[in-house]
Design a protein around this motif. Structure first.
Motif, PDB file in Angstrom:
ATOM      1  N   MET A  37       0.690  -1.156  -0.037  1.00 39.44           N
ATOM      2  CA  MET A  37       0.118  -0.146  -0.092  1.00 39.44           C
ATOM      3  C   MET A  37       1.059   1.150  -0.144  1.00 39.44           C
ATOM      4  SD  MET A  37      -3.050  -1.113   2.433  1.00 39.44           S
ATOM      5  CE  MET A  37      -2.212  -1.517   3.866  1.00 39.44           C
ATOM      6  N   LEU A  38       0.074   2.744  -0.185  1.00 35.59           N
ATOM      7  CA  LEU A  38       1.501   3.506  -0.254  1.00 35.59           C
ATOM      8  C   LEU A  38       1.493   3.911   1.188  1.00 35.59           C
ATOM      9  CD1 LEU A  38      -1.698   5.867  -1.448  1.00 35.59           C
ATOM     10  CD2 LEU A  38       0.600   5.199  -2.803  1.00 35.59           C
ATOM     11  N   ASP A  39       1.544   3.590   2.304  1.00 41.43           N
ATOM     12  CA  ASP A  39       1.767   3.449   3.851  1.00 41.43           C
ATOM     13  C   ASP A  39       3.443   2.853   3.443  1.00 41.43           C
ATOM     14  OD1 ASP A  39       1.513   1.588   4.577  1.00 41.43           O
ATOM     15  OD2 ASP A  39       0.607   2.022   5.451  1.00 41.43           O
ATOM     16  N   GLY A  40       3.467   1.940   2.202  1.00 38.39           N
ATOM     17  CA  GLY A  40       4.754   0.174   1.902  1.00 38.39           C
ATOM     18  C   GLY A  40       4.478  -0.629   2.836  1.00 38.39           C
ATOM     19  N   THR A  41       3.325  -0.872   3.691  1.00 39.23           N
ATOM     20  CA  THR A  41       2.807  -2.262   4.783  1.00 39.23           C
ATOM     21  C   THR A  41       2.313  -2.254   3.818  1.00 39.23           C
ATOM     22  OG1 THR A  41       1.086  -0.932   5.599  1.00 39.23           O
ATOM     23  CG2 THR A  41       3.147  -0.945   6.382  1.00 39.23           C
ATOM     24  N   MET A  42       1.493  -3.973   3.777  1.00 40.33           N
ATOM     25  CA  MET A  42       1.121  -5.135   2.507  1.00 40.33           C
ATOM     26  C   MET A  42      -0.413  -4.936   3.112  1.00 40.33           C
ATOM     27  SD  MET A  42       2.805  -5.903   0.735  1.00 40.33           S
ATOM     28  CE  MET A  42       2.205  -6.979  -0.434  1.00 40.33           C
ATOM     29  N   ALA A  43      -1.156  -5.064   2.724  1.00 47.64           N
ATOM     30  CA  ALA A  43      -2.401  -5.725   3.296  1.00 47.64           C
ATOM     31  C   ALA A  43      -2.669  -6.639   3.971  1.00 47.64           C
ATOM     32  CB  ALA A  43      -3.815  -5.147   1.520  1.00 47.64           C
ATOM     33  N   SER A  44      -3.791  -6.603   5.241  1.00 47.74           N
ATOM     34  CA  SER A  44      -3.619  -7.681   6.371  1.00 47.74           C
ATOM     35  C   SER A  44      -4.457  -8.711   5.429  1.00 47.74           C
ATOM     36  CB  SER A  44      -4.251  -7.492   7.121  1.00 47.74           C
ATOM     37  OG  SER A  44      -6.136  -6.490   7.623  1.00 47.74           O
ATOM     38  N   GLU A  45      -4.596  -9.953   6.009  1.00 45.83           N
ATOM     39  CA  GLU A  45      -5.486 -10.772   5.806  1.00 45.83           C
ATOM     40  C   GLU A  45      -7.097 -11.230   6.242  1.00 45.83           C
ATOM     41  OE1 GLU A  45      -5.522 -14.504   3.409  1.00 45.83           O
ATOM     42  OE2 GLU A  45      -3.911 -13.945   4.323  1.00 45.83           O
ATOM     43  N   SER A  46      -6.951 -10.069   6.897  1.00 46.70           N
ATOM     44  CA  SER A  46      -8.508  -9.265   7.904  1.00 46.70           C
ATOM     45  C   SER A  46      -9.127  -9.002   6.737  1.00 46.70           C
ATOM     46  CB  SER A  46      -8.846  -8.845   8.232  1.00 46.70           C
ATOM     47  OG  SER A  46      -7.566  -7.661   8.632  1.00 46.70           O
ATOM     48  N   SER A  47      -8.450  -8.254   5.412  1.00 47.68           N
ATOM     49  CA  SER A  47      -8.492  -7.647   4.366  1.00 47.68           C
ATOM     50  C   SER A  47      -9.029  -8.098   3.029  1.00 47.68           C
ATOM     51  CB  SER A  47      -7.814  -6.266   3.909  1.00 47.68           C
ATOM     52  OG  SER A  47      -6.734  -6.886   3.836  1.00 47.68           O
ATOM     53  N   GLY A  48      -9.535  -9.571   3.132  1.00 49.13           N
ATOM     54  CA  GLY A  48      -9.483 -10.431   1.923  1.00 49.13           C
ATOM     55  C   GLY A  48      -8.746 -10.120   1.479  1.00 49.13           C
ATOM     56  N   LEU A  49      -7.663 -11.298   1.574  1.00 50.38           N
ATOM     57  CA  LEU A  49      -6.745 -11.405   0.415  1.00 50.38           C
ATOM     58  C   LEU A  49      -6.482 -12.310  -0.351  1.00 50.38           C
ATOM     59  CD1 LEU A  49      -3.533 -10.531   2.363  1.00 50.38           C
ATOM     60  CD2 LEU A  49      -4.150  -9.162   0.399  1.00 50.38           C
ATOM     61  N   THR A  50      -7.574 -13.727  -0.175  1.00 52.80           N
ATOM     62  CA  THR A  50      -7.930 -15.139  -0.918  1.00 52.80           C
ATOM     63  C   THR A  50      -8.838 -14.965  -1.913  1.00 52.80           C
ATOM     64  OG1 THR A  50      -6.961 -15.971   1.222  1.00 52.80           O
ATOM     65  CG2 THR A  50      -8.388 -17.239  -0.192  1.00 52.80           C
ATOM     66  N   PRO A  51      -8.519 -15.193  -2.669  1.00 49.39           N
ATOM     67  CA  PRO A  51      -9.226 -14.959  -4.169  1.00 49.39           C
ATOM     68  C   PRO A  51     -10.430 -15.656  -3.606  1.00 49.39           C
ATOM     69  CG  PRO A  51      -7.246 -16.181  -4.455  1.00 49.39           C
ATOM     70  CD  PRO A  51      -7.052 -15.308  -3.640  1.00 49.39           C
ATOM     71  N   THR A  52     -11.437 -15.864  -4.587  1.00 47.91           N
ATOM     72  CA  THR A  52     -12.849 -17.134  -4.092  1.00 47.91           C
ATOM     73  C   THR A  52     -13.452 -16.687  -5.765  1.00 47.91           C
ATOM     74  OG1 THR A  52     -13.980 -15.531  -3.123  1.00 47.91           O
ATOM     75  CG2 THR A  52     -12.524 -17.066  -1.294  1.00 47.91           C
ATOM     76  N   LEU A  53     -14.648 -17.257  -5.821  1.00 49.85           N
ATOM     77  CA  LEU A  53     -14.996 -17.460  -6.459  1.00 49.85           C
ATOM     78  C   LEU A  53     -16.423 -17.042  -6.232  1.00 49.85           C
ATOM     79  CD1 LEU A  53     -16.014 -18.534  -9.463  1.00 49.85           C
ATOM     80  CD2 LEU A  53     -16.831 -20.581  -8.589  1.00 49.85           C
ATOM     81  N   ARG A  54     -16.470 -15.904  -7.454  1.00 52.87           N
ATOM     82  CA  ARG A  54     -17.284 -15.237  -6.933  1.00 52.87           C
ATOM     83  C   ARG A  54     -18.326 -14.476  -8.484  1.00 52.87           C
ATOM     84  NH1 ARG A  54     -14.596 -10.334  -3.664  1.00 52.87           N
ATOM     85  NH2 ARG A  54     -13.631 -11.821  -1.892  1.00 52.87           N
ATOM     86  N   ARG A  55     -19.582 -14.014  -8.789  1.00 46.47           N
ATOM     87  CA  ARG A  55     -20.000 -13.734  -9.889  1.00 46.47           C
ATOM     88  C   ARG A  55     -20.738 -12.011  -9.446  1.00 46.47           C
ATOM     89  NH1 ARG A  55     -24.807 -16.928 -10.640  1.00 46.47           N
ATOM     90  NH2 ARG A  55     -23.187 -17.978 -11.928  1.00 46.47           N
ATOM     91  N   TRP A  56     -19.777 -10.826 -10.641  1.00 49.80           N
ATOM     92  CA  TRP A  56     -20.125  -9.834 -10.803  1.00 49.80           C
ATOM     93  C   TRP A  56     -21.322  -9.288 -11.614  1.00 49.80           C
ATOM     94  CZ3 TRP A  56     -14.068  -8.173 -11.447  1.00 49.80           C
ATOM     95  CH2 TRP A  56     -13.770  -8.697  -9.841  1.00 49.80           C
ATOM     96  N   SER A  57     -22.081  -8.481 -11.609  1.00 46.61           N
ATOM     97  CA  SER A  57     -23.229  -7.923 -12.017  1.00 46.61           C
ATOM     98  C   SER A  57     -23.027  -6.519 -12.544  1.00 46.61           C
ATOM     99  CB  SER A  57     -24.373  -8.305 -11.580  1.00 46.61           C
ATOM    100  OG  SER A  57     -24.731  -9.880 -11.737  1.00 46.61           O
ATOM    101  N   ILE A  58     -23.358  -6.469 -13.802  1.00 40.15           N
ATOM    102  CA  ILE A  58     -22.554  -4.884 -14.208  1.00 40.15           C
ATOM    103  C   ILE A  58     -24.809  -4.919 -15.099  1.00 40.15           C
ATOM    104  CG2 ILE A  58     -21.936  -3.710 -16.245  1.00 40.15           C
ATOM    105  CD1 ILE A  58     -19.847  -5.494 -16.072  1.00 40.15           C
TER     106      ILE A  58
END
Length: 467
Positions: free
Chosen positions: A309-330
């Motif tokens: 991120m901009l402050d040099g740290t990595m996003a935390s696991e609690s922010s949702g780093l794991t890719p999962t199967l999702r459906r997006w609708s436009i």
């Protein structure tokens, strides 16, 4: 003299370089190969021939492209592999050492290649217009001989493209067209995307330049029967930051994600942008139209491990780093320009594929690799049925699995009627096995296994070309 490779996660274990080109005319088969499995499976992936410049700094995406070719014919499998002879490869072979900085970083390159073309051609291998093309997203394609894998040279559509070509083109099997895009199409750190379409014969028929909200890392995109969708995730390139701190790319979730929707027969003036909260995705499963909406099944996360991120740290696991199967609708008809999201499965997943003949149209079957307990060590093969919403799993602890590729039983076979091919690293033998599954019943395990006499480094994407 080639020097030893440094201690690096991307240069060890299943990812360690092979250092060899091979021809194997008749692989040993455990089980029985289906008699109707006839065609060629091509797979691309990084296999560095020299250790990186400047010590242990390295990234998986930097390795020289190595093409694997498996031909299935009359119950036998032959195999050969060849490096793609890019300008990078040829210059470094002549020098006997790495000359380009990791990921093309000019600050770490030898002066002799300051004005030379950086291309690893290591990400995908596709067949279109009777041409076999090796792709990486940062530059133009490289054409190969489909039988010998000899490199024929750079392929730029007769000089009509001088910039990047995505490693994930889409194929409309109804029209025979290949639809593709170029990210940062007006040069590094530019916010412009370029849409291209090649007709069935491989002739370029469309070229449109699109201005995105900001320059981002976009590995994949979405195409339906009538629309193209350009995702812009908040993984942002910034030239000033790169000069000041050496960090060219950062995760900036406050910018959100944006999706530019454009008719396939339209122009850049027709694009409409739709927004959603910060999301990240390397790969989508497929996109299609339902009424006045575009649906996209995608492996996605709420944040990324790919950059700080901009402050040099990595996003935390609690922010949702794991890719999962999702459906997006436009929604194309309503006044709201926001993108909806539905969670389809909570299992970590990646490298999704469908029956390629149904790309850009509504599909039923999706094939992925996954992991339990959110560990990104992919040891599960997944068959997801969109009609029933159910998944089937297969996995053995000894295997690390690669991208699943569907080989249809025939060109006219029903969707999903065929075989899944998976190049897997066998941890017990430290060799690679090519696993062949009945695509409709993966839970019983492979119907046959082609045993390779060595280890192929973990790679990326491939294609099936039926006989």
């Amino acid at each position: 003299m080639t020097q030893p490779f440094p201690d690096n996660i991307f240069l060890s274990g299943s990812m360690a370089p092979s250092g060899i080109e091979c021809d194997a005319p008749d692989l040993v088969i455990d089980g029985e190969l289906p008699a109707d499995l006839q065609g060629v499976y091509f797979r691309n992936g990084p296999d560095p021939i020299y250790p990186p410049r400047g010590g242990a700094e390295y990234h998986w995406f930097h390795g020289d492209g190595m093409i694997q070719r498996f031909e299935f014919c009359d119950g036998r499998v032959s195999w050969k592999n060849r490096w793609v002879r890019t300008e990078k490869y040829e210059l470094e072979r002549e020098a006997g050492e790495s000359l380009f900085g990791v990921l093309g970083n000019p600050m770490n390159a030898a002066p002799s290649v300051a004005d030379k073309h950086y291309n690893t051609a290591n990400t995908h291998i596709v067949w279109h217009g009777n041409k076999l093309l090796a792709l990486m997203e940062g530059t133009i394609a490289v054409e190969l001989n489909p039988d010998s894998l000899a490199t024929l040279g750079n392929f730029d559509y007769n000089g009509m493209i001088d910039g990047p070509i995505t490693a994930h083109p889409k194929f409309d099997h109804a029209s025979g067209e290949m639809i593709f895009f170029g990210n940062q199409a007006k040069g590094p750190f530019s916010e412009f995307l370029r849409l291209n379409v090649a007709d069935k014969a491989g002739n370029l028929i469309t070229s449109e330049m699109i201005e995105a909200p900001f320059p981002s890392f976009a590995h994949d995109f979405f195409v339906t029967e009538n629309y193209v969708v350009f995702p812009v995730y908040p993984l942002v390139f910034n030239l000033e930051r790169a000069i000041e701190s050496g960090v060219p790319m950062a995760w900036e979730p406050d910018r959100g994600a944006h999706f530019g929707v454009m008719p396939r027969n339209g122009t850049a003036d027709d694009i409409v942008w739709h927004d959603m909260d910060a999301r990240w995705s390397f790969h989508m499963v497929n996109a299609w139209e339902e009424g006045d909406a575009i649906k996209v099944d995608v492996c996605s996360s709420n944040a990324t491990r790919f950059a700080p991120m901009l402050d040099g740290t990595m996003a935390s696991e609690s922010s949702g780093l794991t890719p999962t199967l999702r459906r997006w609708s436009i929604d194309l008809a309503g006044g709201k320009k926001t993108v909806g999201e539905e969670m389809l499965d909570d299992m970590a997943c990646e490298f999704p594929r469908t029956d390629d003949r149904f790309m850009t149209r509504s599909h039923r079957h999706a094939y992925l690799v996954g992991a339990l307990e959110n560990q990104l060590v992919f040891n599960k093969l997944i068959h997801y049925d969109r009609t029933t919403g159910k998944r089937k799993l297969w996995g053995e602890d000894r295997y690390l699995l690669g991208e699943p590729i569907l080989a249809p039983r025939s060109g006219s076979a029903d969707e999903g009627d065929g075989y899944l091919l998976n190049l897997a690293f066998n941890k017990e033998t430290s060799l690679t096995d090519l696993l062949i599954f009945d695509a409709s019943d993966i839970e019983v395990g492979p119907v046959a296994t082609a045993k390779l006499p060595l280890r192929i480094p973990t790679g990326f994407h491939g294609s099936w070309v039926g006989a």
